[in-house]
Design a protein around this motif. Structure first.
Motif, PDB file in Angstrom:
ATOM      1  N   GLU A  43       0.782  -1.129  -0.168  1.00  0.00           N
ATOM      2  CA  GLU A  43       0.185  -0.098  -0.166  1.00  0.00           C
ATOM      3  C   GLU A  43       0.879   1.304   0.126  1.00  0.00           C
ATOM      4  OE1 GLU A  43      -2.757  -0.114   3.447  1.00  0.00           O
ATOM      5  OE2 GLU A  43      -3.415  -2.219   2.767  1.00  0.00           O
ATOM      6  N   GLU A  44       1.921   1.158   0.424  1.00  0.00           N
ATOM      7  CA  GLU A  44       3.078   2.457   0.457  1.00  0.00           C
ATOM      8  C   GLU A  44       4.398   1.850   0.069  1.00  0.00           C
ATOM      9  OE1 GLU A  44       5.025   4.367   4.188  1.00  0.00           O
ATOM     10  OE2 GLU A  44       2.904   4.496   4.250  1.00  0.00           O
ATOM     11  N   THR A  45       4.893   3.019  -0.963  1.00  0.00           N
ATOM     12  CA  THR A  45       6.093   2.650  -1.324  1.00  0.00           C
ATOM     13  C   THR A  45       6.842   3.891  -0.991  1.00  0.00           C
ATOM     14  OG1 THR A  45       5.140   1.268  -3.151  1.00  0.00           O
ATOM     15  CG2 THR A  45       7.632   2.309  -3.503  1.00  0.00           C
ATOM     16  N   ASN A  46       8.159   3.640  -0.640  1.00  0.00           N
ATOM     17  CA  ASN A  46       9.237   4.655  -0.380  1.00  0.00           C
ATOM     18  C   ASN A  46      10.444   4.436  -0.711  1.00  0.00           C
ATOM     19  OD1 ASN A  46       7.659   6.294   1.737  1.00  0.00           O
ATOM     20  ND2 ASN A  46       7.675   4.370   2.954  1.00  0.00           N
ATOM     21  N   VAL A  47      11.127   5.609  -1.334  1.00  0.00           N
ATOM     22  CA  VAL A  47      12.518   5.486  -1.895  1.00  0.00           C
ATOM     23  C   VAL A  47      13.313   6.470  -1.034  1.00  0.00           C
ATOM     24  CG1 VAL A  47      13.877   5.903  -3.920  1.00  0.00           C
ATOM     25  CG2 VAL A  47      11.519   4.685  -4.300  1.00  0.00           C
ATOM     26  N   TYR A  48      14.342   5.829  -0.702  1.00  0.00           N
ATOM     27  CA  TYR A  48      15.471   6.719   0.063  1.00  0.00           C
ATOM     28  C   TYR A  48      16.685   6.852  -0.710  1.00  0.00           C
ATOM     29  CZ  TYR A  48      11.959   5.340   3.910  1.00  0.00           C
ATOM     30  OH  TYR A  48      10.967   5.009   4.399  1.00  0.00           O
ATOM     31  N   ALA A  49      17.391   7.958  -0.953  1.00  0.00           N
ATOM     32  CA  ALA A  49      18.196   7.994  -1.791  1.00  0.00           C
ATOM     33  C   ALA A  49      19.583   8.958  -1.021  1.00  0.00           C
ATOM     34  CB  ALA A  49      17.786   8.790  -3.011  1.00  0.00           C
ATOM     35  N   TYR A  50      20.605   8.476  -0.953  1.00  0.00           N
ATOM     36  CA  TYR A  50      21.696   9.254  -0.255  1.00  0.00           C
ATOM     37  C   TYR A  50      22.984   9.090  -1.019  1.00  0.00           C
ATOM     38  CZ  TYR A  50      18.447  10.589   3.368  1.00  0.00           C
ATOM     39  OH  TYR A  50      17.394  10.976   4.074  1.00  0.00           O
ATOM     40  N   ASP A  51      23.635  10.182  -1.359  1.00  0.00           N
ATOM     41  CA  ASP A  51      24.941  10.227  -1.986  1.00  0.00           C
ATOM     42  C   ASP A  51      25.994   9.497  -0.731  1.00  0.00           C
ATOM     43  OD1 ASP A  51      27.549  10.496  -2.983  1.00  0.00           O
ATOM     44  OD2 ASP A  51      26.901  12.652  -3.430  1.00  0.00           O
ATOM     45  N   PRO A  52      26.725   8.396  -1.236  1.00  0.00           N
ATOM     46  CA  PRO A  52      27.782   7.801  -0.072  1.00  0.00           C
ATOM     47  C   PRO A  52      28.812   8.502   0.111  1.00  0.00           C
ATOM     48  CG  PRO A  52      27.395   6.499  -2.257  1.00  0.00           C
ATOM     49  CD  PRO A  52      26.773   7.582  -2.312  1.00  0.00           C
ATOM     50  N   ASN A  53      29.046   9.709  -0.562  1.00  0.00           N
ATOM     51  CA  ASN A  53      30.198  10.681  -0.060  1.00  0.00           C
ATOM     52  C   ASN A  53      29.685  11.743   0.771  1.00  0.00           C
ATOM     53  OD1 ASN A  53      31.926   9.359  -2.037  1.00  0.00           O
ATOM     54  ND2 ASN A  53      31.034  10.388  -3.654  1.00  0.00           N
ATOM     55  N   ASP A  54      28.447  11.777   1.184  1.00  0.00           N
ATOM     56  CA  ASP A  54      27.952  12.774   2.202  1.00  0.00           C
ATOM     57  C   ASP A  54      28.402  12.344   3.342  1.00  0.00           C
ATOM     58  OD1 ASP A  54      26.760  14.133   0.213  1.00  0.00           O
ATOM     59  OD2 ASP A  54      24.773  13.501   0.768  1.00  0.00           O
ATOM     60  N   ASN A  55      28.597  13.388   4.234  1.00  0.00           N
ATOM     61  CA  ASN A  55      29.145  13.009   5.730  1.00  0.00           C
ATOM     62  C   ASN A  55      28.151  12.177   6.543  1.00  0.00           C
ATOM     63  OD1 ASN A  55      31.242  14.633   5.081  1.00  0.00           O
ATOM     64  ND2 ASN A  55      30.624  16.504   5.924  1.00  0.00           N
ATOM     65  N   ASP A  56      26.816  12.356   6.223  1.00  0.00           N
ATOM     66  CA  ASP A  56      25.811  11.707   7.099  1.00  0.00           C
ATOM     67  C   ASP A  56      25.445  10.599   6.483  1.00  0.00           C
ATOM     68  OD1 ASP A  56      24.556  13.017   5.103  1.00  0.00           O
ATOM     69  OD2 ASP A  56      22.947  13.867   6.275  1.00  0.00           O
ATOM     70  N   TYR A  57      25.941  10.047   5.351  1.00  0.00           N
ATOM     71  CA  TYR A  57      25.727   8.786   4.796  1.00  0.00           C
ATOM     72  C   TYR A  57      25.690   7.625   5.589  1.00  0.00           C
ATOM     73  CZ  TYR A  57      25.426   4.612   1.912  1.00  0.00           C
ATOM     74  OH  TYR A  57      25.158   3.373   1.469  1.00  0.00           O
ATOM     75  N   ALA A  58      26.303   7.365   6.490  1.00  0.00           N
ATOM     76  CA  ALA A  58      26.499   6.077   7.178  1.00  0.00           C
ATOM     77  C   ALA A  58      25.398   6.388   8.268  1.00  0.00           C
ATOM     78  CB  ALA A  58      27.910   6.282   8.172  1.00  0.00           C
ATOM     79  N   GLU A  59      24.927   7.154   8.865  1.00  0.00           N
ATOM     80  CA  GLU A  59      23.831   7.622   9.732  1.00  0.00           C
ATOM     81  C   GLU A  59      22.548   7.205   8.863  1.00  0.00           C
ATOM     82  OE1 GLU A  59      21.702  10.863  12.407  1.00  0.00           O
ATOM     83  OE2 GLU A  59      24.031  11.254  11.939  1.00  0.00           O
ATOM     84  N   MET A  60      22.329   7.879   7.841  1.00  0.00           N
ATOM     85  CA  MET A  60      21.070   7.714   6.892  1.00  0.00           C
ATOM     86  C   MET A  60      21.025   6.294   6.522  1.00  0.00           C
ATOM     87  SD  MET A  60      19.280  10.278   6.815  1.00  0.00           S
ATOM     88  CE  MET A  60      19.743  10.646   8.425  1.00  0.00           C
ATOM     89  N   PHE A  61      22.211   5.539   6.086  1.00  0.00           N
ATOM     90  CA  PHE A  61      21.985   4.024   5.691  1.00  0.00           C
ATOM     91  C   PHE A  61      21.712   3.396   6.834  1.00  0.00           C
ATOM     92  CE2 PHE A  61      24.073  -0.008   5.287  1.00  0.00           C
ATOM     93  CZ  PHE A  61      23.420  -0.435   4.270  1.00  0.00           C
TER      94      PHE A  61
END
Length: 195
Positions: A69-87
């Motif tokens: 019923e719900e689809t989400n797409v999360y996209a983050y640049d692996p070079n960003d400083n907060d990538y590890a936290e977002m992943f």
């Protein structure tokens, strides 16, 4: 002082409490009607510099995945400083699938649910896979050598291979992918590899 004045003077707190209780009950009823259960959600985490997340979400929704019923797409640049936290927050908690460059996938396969190569090849004979120690973990989504792949209109790939894997422990994946038992994942992959 008449009874009406006395009631208004001393009874207004009861009206206020009643109004707050009515608001809370209506809010809870609304949340119960609109809250989507985990089994009806499908999330995709993409580690790439530029991603057309709304377009990719629309593409996945057009696949009409059973029970979703719900689809989400999360996209983050692996070079960003907060990538590890977002992943960690969105990729490893809220996503069913992960789209990762080979440099990130090959560092740690432990968060990907393995699958049977023979079962995958019988359903998706054209697909190529990521493997480690004889186990298969991901589907090749973009081949850097040929510069060919899926979803190129949505994802700006870099000069390395990109793989699609399923997060171990996700509702639709579990600890191991069994395509015959999971219509959501099978339909999703058919939507990608049999376009």
């Amino acid at each position: 002082m008449n009874a009406k004045t006395r009631f208004l003077r001393h009874g207004w707190p009861f009206f206020l409490i009643w109004a707050v209780v009515a608001y809370v009950i209506s809010d809870l009823a609304f949340l119960a009607k609109t809250n989507v259960k985990e089994e009806a959600k499908f999330g995709l985490f993409v580690a790439a510099h530029h991603v057309d997340a709304p377009g990719l979400r629309e593409n996945i929704e057009s696949m009409a995945l059973p029970g979703i019923e719900e689809t989400n797409v999360y996209a983050y640049d692996p070079n960003d400083n907060d990538y590890a936290e977002m992943f960690s927050l969105l990729g490893l908690r809220n996503s069913t699938c992960l789209v990762l460059p080979s440099s990130l996938l090959e560092t740690d396969f432990s968060y990907c649910a393995p699958f049977s190569e023979s079962e995958a090849k019988s359903l998706f004979p054209e697909a190529k896979y990521a493997q480690k120690d004889g186990s298969f973990y991901g589907f090749l989504l973009y081949d850097a050598e040929t510069k060919q792949g899926k979803w190129q209109e949505y994802i700006s790939y870099t000069e390395e291979n990109y793989y699609l894997c399923f997060r171990k422990g996700a509702y639709h994946a579990g600890d191991r992918i069994h395509f015959a038992e999971n219509q959501t994942i099978t339909s999703f992959l058919k939507g990608i590899f049999t376009e």
